[in-house]
Write an enzyme that holds these catalytic residues in place. Structure first.
Site, PDB file in Angstrom:
ATOM      1  N   ASP A   1      25.946  -0.422 -15.675  1.00 19.98           N
ATOM      2  CA  ASP A   1      25.637   1.004 -15.716  1.00 19.98           C
ATOM      3  C   ASP A   1      24.365   1.234 -14.904  1.00 19.98           C
ATOM      4  O   ASP A   1      23.344   0.595 -15.157  1.00 19.98           O
ATOM      5  CB  ASP A   1      25.440   1.412 -17.187  1.00 19.98           C
ATOM      6  CG  ASP A   1      25.363   2.914 -17.361  1.00 19.98           C
ATOM      7  OD1 ASP A   1      24.760   3.605 -16.502  1.00 19.98           O
ATOM      8  OD2 ASP A   1      25.891   3.411 -18.373  1.00 19.98           O
TER       9      ASP A   1
ATOM     10  N   LYS B   1      25.473  12.488  -4.449  1.00 21.44           N
ATOM     11  CA  LYS B   1      26.448  13.551  -4.748  1.00 21.44           C
ATOM     12  C   LYS B   1      26.026  14.319  -5.996  1.00 21.44           C
ATOM     13  O   LYS B   1      25.585  13.711  -6.981  1.00 21.44           O
ATOM     14  CB  LYS B   1      27.818  12.929  -4.993  1.00 21.44           C
ATOM     15  CG  LYS B   1      28.852  13.978  -5.392  1.00 21.44           C
ATOM     16  CD  LYS B   1      30.260  13.467  -5.293  1.00 21.44           C
ATOM     17  CE  LYS B   1      30.598  12.480  -6.393  1.00 21.44           C
ATOM     18  NZ  LYS B   1      31.913  11.895  -6.164  1.00 21.44           N
TER      19      LYS B   1
ATOM     20  N   TRP C   1      32.974   3.297   0.282  1.00 17.03           N
ATOM     21  CA  TRP C   1      31.659   3.453   0.933  1.00 17.03           C
ATOM     22  C   TRP C   1      31.083   2.078   1.280  1.00 17.03           C
ATOM     23  O   TRP C   1      30.412   1.924   2.293  1.00 17.03           O
ATOM     24  CB  TRP C   1      30.677   4.213   0.023  1.00 17.03           C
ATOM     25  CG  TRP C   1      30.855   5.698   0.031  1.00 17.03           C
ATOM     26  CD1 TRP C   1      32.011   6.380   0.270  1.00 17.03           C
ATOM     27  CD2 TRP C   1      29.848   6.690  -0.209  1.00 17.03           C
ATOM     28  NE1 TRP C   1      31.773   7.731   0.181  1.00 17.03           N
ATOM     29  CE2 TRP C   1      30.481   7.955  -0.115  1.00 17.03           C
ATOM     30  CE3 TRP C   1      28.494   6.636  -0.530  1.00 17.03           C
ATOM     31  CZ2 TRP C   1      29.778   9.157  -0.302  1.00 17.03           C
ATOM     32  CZ3 TRP C   1      27.792   7.830  -0.720  1.00 17.03           C
ATOM     33  CH2 TRP C   1      28.424   9.068  -0.593  1.00 17.03           C
TER      34      TRP C   1
ATOM     35  N   ASP D   1      28.672  -0.574 -10.104  1.00 13.88           N
ATOM     36  CA  ASP D   1      29.557   0.359 -10.824  1.00 13.88           C
ATOM     37  C   ASP D   1      29.822  -0.186 -12.229  1.00 13.88           C
ATOM     38  O   ASP D   1      29.743  -1.394 -12.451  1.00 13.88           O
ATOM     39  CB  ASP D   1      30.897   0.550 -10.074  1.00 13.88           C
ATOM     40  CG  ASP D   1      31.548   1.906 -10.376  1.00 13.88           C
ATOM     41  OD1 ASP D   1      31.585   2.763  -9.470  1.00 13.88           O
ATOM     42  OD2 ASP D   1      31.991   2.130 -11.537  1.00 13.88           O
TER      43      ASP D   1
ATOM     44  N   ASP E   1      27.452   8.000  -4.910  1.00 15.28           N
ATOM     45  CA  ASP E   1      28.638   8.865  -4.969  1.00 15.28           C
ATOM     46  C   ASP E   1      29.141   8.893  -6.420  1.00 15.28           C
ATOM     47  O   ASP E   1      30.291   9.205  -6.684  1.00 15.28           O
ATOM     48  CB  ASP E   1      29.705   8.289  -4.021  1.00 15.28           C
ATOM     49  CG  ASP E   1      30.862   9.249  -3.756  1.00 15.28           C
ATOM     50  OD1 ASP E   1      30.656  10.469  -3.827  1.00 15.28           O
ATOM     51  OD2 ASP E   1      31.970   8.768  -3.468  1.00 15.28           O
TER      52      ASP E   1
ATOM     53  N   GLY F   1      35.177   1.010  -3.672  1.00 19.85           N
ATOM     54  CA  GLY F   1      34.477   0.272  -2.607  1.00 19.85           C
ATOM     55  C   GLY F   1      34.642   0.856  -1.211  1.00 19.85           C
ATOM     56  O   GLY F   1      34.276   0.195  -0.238  1.00 19.85           O
TER      57      GLY F   1
HETATM   58  C1  SAM Z   1      34.024   8.950  -6.788  1.00 25.39           C
HETATM   59  S1  SAM Z   1      33.856   7.332  -7.404  1.00 25.39           S
HETATM   60  C2  SAM Z   1      33.030   6.504  -6.068  1.00 25.39           C
HETATM   61  C3  SAM Z   1      33.903   6.245  -4.880  1.00 25.39           C
HETATM   62  C4  SAM Z   1      33.256   5.346  -3.856  1.00 25.39           C
HETATM   63  N1  SAM Z   1      32.176   6.041  -3.153  1.00 25.39           N
HETATM   64  C5  SAM Z   1      34.244   4.867  -2.832  1.00 25.39           C
HETATM   65  O1  SAM Z   1      34.126   5.241  -1.664  1.00 25.39           O
HETATM   66  O2  SAM Z   1      35.129   4.069  -3.184  1.00 25.39           O
HETATM   67  C6  SAM Z   1      32.591   7.492  -8.612  1.00 25.39           C
HETATM   68  C7  SAM Z   1      32.224   6.227  -9.349  1.00 25.39           C
HETATM   69  O3  SAM Z   1      31.052   6.447 -10.135  1.00 25.39           O
HETATM   70  C8  SAM Z   1      31.102   5.498 -11.182  1.00 25.39           C
HETATM   71  N2  SAM Z   1      30.116   5.768 -12.229  1.00 25.39           N
HETATM   72  C9  SAM Z   1      30.055   6.856 -13.045  1.00 25.39           C
HETATM   73  N3  SAM Z   1      29.036   6.729 -13.916  1.00 25.39           N
HETATM   74  C10 SAM Z   1      28.419   5.547 -13.625  1.00 25.39           C
HETATM   75  C11 SAM Z   1      27.292   4.858 -14.184  1.00 25.39           C
HETATM   76  N4  SAM Z   1      26.603   5.372 -15.216  1.00 25.39           N
HETATM   77  N5  SAM Z   1      26.938   3.661 -13.648  1.00 25.39           N
HETATM   78  C12 SAM Z   1      27.646   3.138 -12.621  1.00 25.39           C
HETATM   79  N6  SAM Z   1      28.731   3.738 -12.066  1.00 25.39           N
HETATM   80  C13 SAM Z   1      29.109   4.927 -12.553  1.00 25.39           C
HETATM   81  C14 SAM Z   1      32.538   5.594 -11.645  1.00 25.39           C
HETATM   82  O4  SAM Z   1      32.910   4.453 -12.403  1.00 25.39           O
HETATM   83  C15 SAM Z   1      33.292   5.723 -10.319  1.00 25.39           C
HETATM   84  O5  SAM Z   1      33.787   4.488  -9.894  1.00 25.39           O
END
Ligand code: SAM
Length: 198
Positions: free
Chosen positions: A88, A153, A54, A72, A113, A52
């Site tokens: 998802d 990203k 961002w 997420d 992200d 969280g």
């Molecule tokens: C690098 S983290 C994000 C960090 C966030 N921007 C922050 O500032 O806290 C990447 C996130 O992408 C999520 N993610 C990956 N595949 C996903 C999907 N298919 N649907 C939703 N979230 C997904 C992961 O669970 C993870 O929490």
């Protein structure tokens, strides 16, 4: 680099100091300083938003008149004034769920992200990252206002140029950017699209 040392770098300490949930918060701050993709009063969707960091930054910028929604597969601890959905981002019903939350109003900015679980196999991780980035682009086409902004990203690799062109075809201005807060050894890059044209 040792694990403890790797985690506790400058931006990790700054995140602690400012009460942000992740050092990633500074990436969004730096992206927004450069490109002005989020402003006061905006409606913002953040895909792959856990834990969280961002969301905290976006909420600070949009203020009480704005709306921030985070999605997420992992849970996100509550943040005052922010809506969260545990699902998802690839699910087709996502667009309808977001429209329900905004009362049918389209968004000013879509952020993503999202990162796949890294396997260590470069080309597999790249392909999964491109798949998530294309999902974010599709969601943005469905949910952004004309003139809206997009940040996503991507892990660099051989499909990157084609994806960049797909974003360029839809936005008036498209730029690739690596914020200072990205780790030097990371293959990540952010593609920023401003002013959706379709
Ligand atoms: C690098 S983290 C994000 C960090 C966030 N921007 C922050 O500032 O806290 C990447 C996130 O992408 C999520 N993610 C990956 N595949 C996903 C999907 N298919 N649907 C939703 N979230 C997904 C992961 O669970 C993870 O929490």
């Amino acid at each position: 680099m040792r694990r403890g040392k790797r985690r506790r770098d400058h931006f990790w300490r700054e995140a602690k100091r400012w009460g942000y949930r992740s050092r990633a918060s500074f990436k969004l701050i730096q992206i927004n300083e450069r490109f002005g993709v989020i402003r006061e009063g905006y409606k913002v969707l953040d895909l792959g938003a856990s834990p969280g960091g961002w969301l905290q930054v976006a909420k600070e910028i949009v203020g009480d008149r704005g709306t921030v929604i985070g999605v997420d597969i992992l849970p996100i601890d509550p943040i005052e004034g922010v809506f969260t959905l545990k699902m998802d981002m690839r699910r087709p019903e996502l667009v309808d769920r977001i429209m329900e939350l905004t009362g049918g109003e389209k968004l000013d900015t879509v952020l993503s992200d999202a990162s796949p679980n890294l396997s260590g196999n470069w080309s597999l991780d790249h392909a999964r990252s491109i798949d998530l980035a294309r999902t974010a682009l599709r969601v943005s086409e469905n949910l952004l206002k004309r003139g809206g902004n997009f940040v996503v990203k991507v892990f660099q690799g051989d499909m990157y140029n084609e994806f960049f062109e797909e974003v360029s075809d839809r936005f008036r201005f498209t730029k690739a950017y690596t914020p200072r807060a990205s780790r030097k050894e990371s293959a990540e890059i952010y593609v920023v699209g401003k002013e959706l044209q379709i």
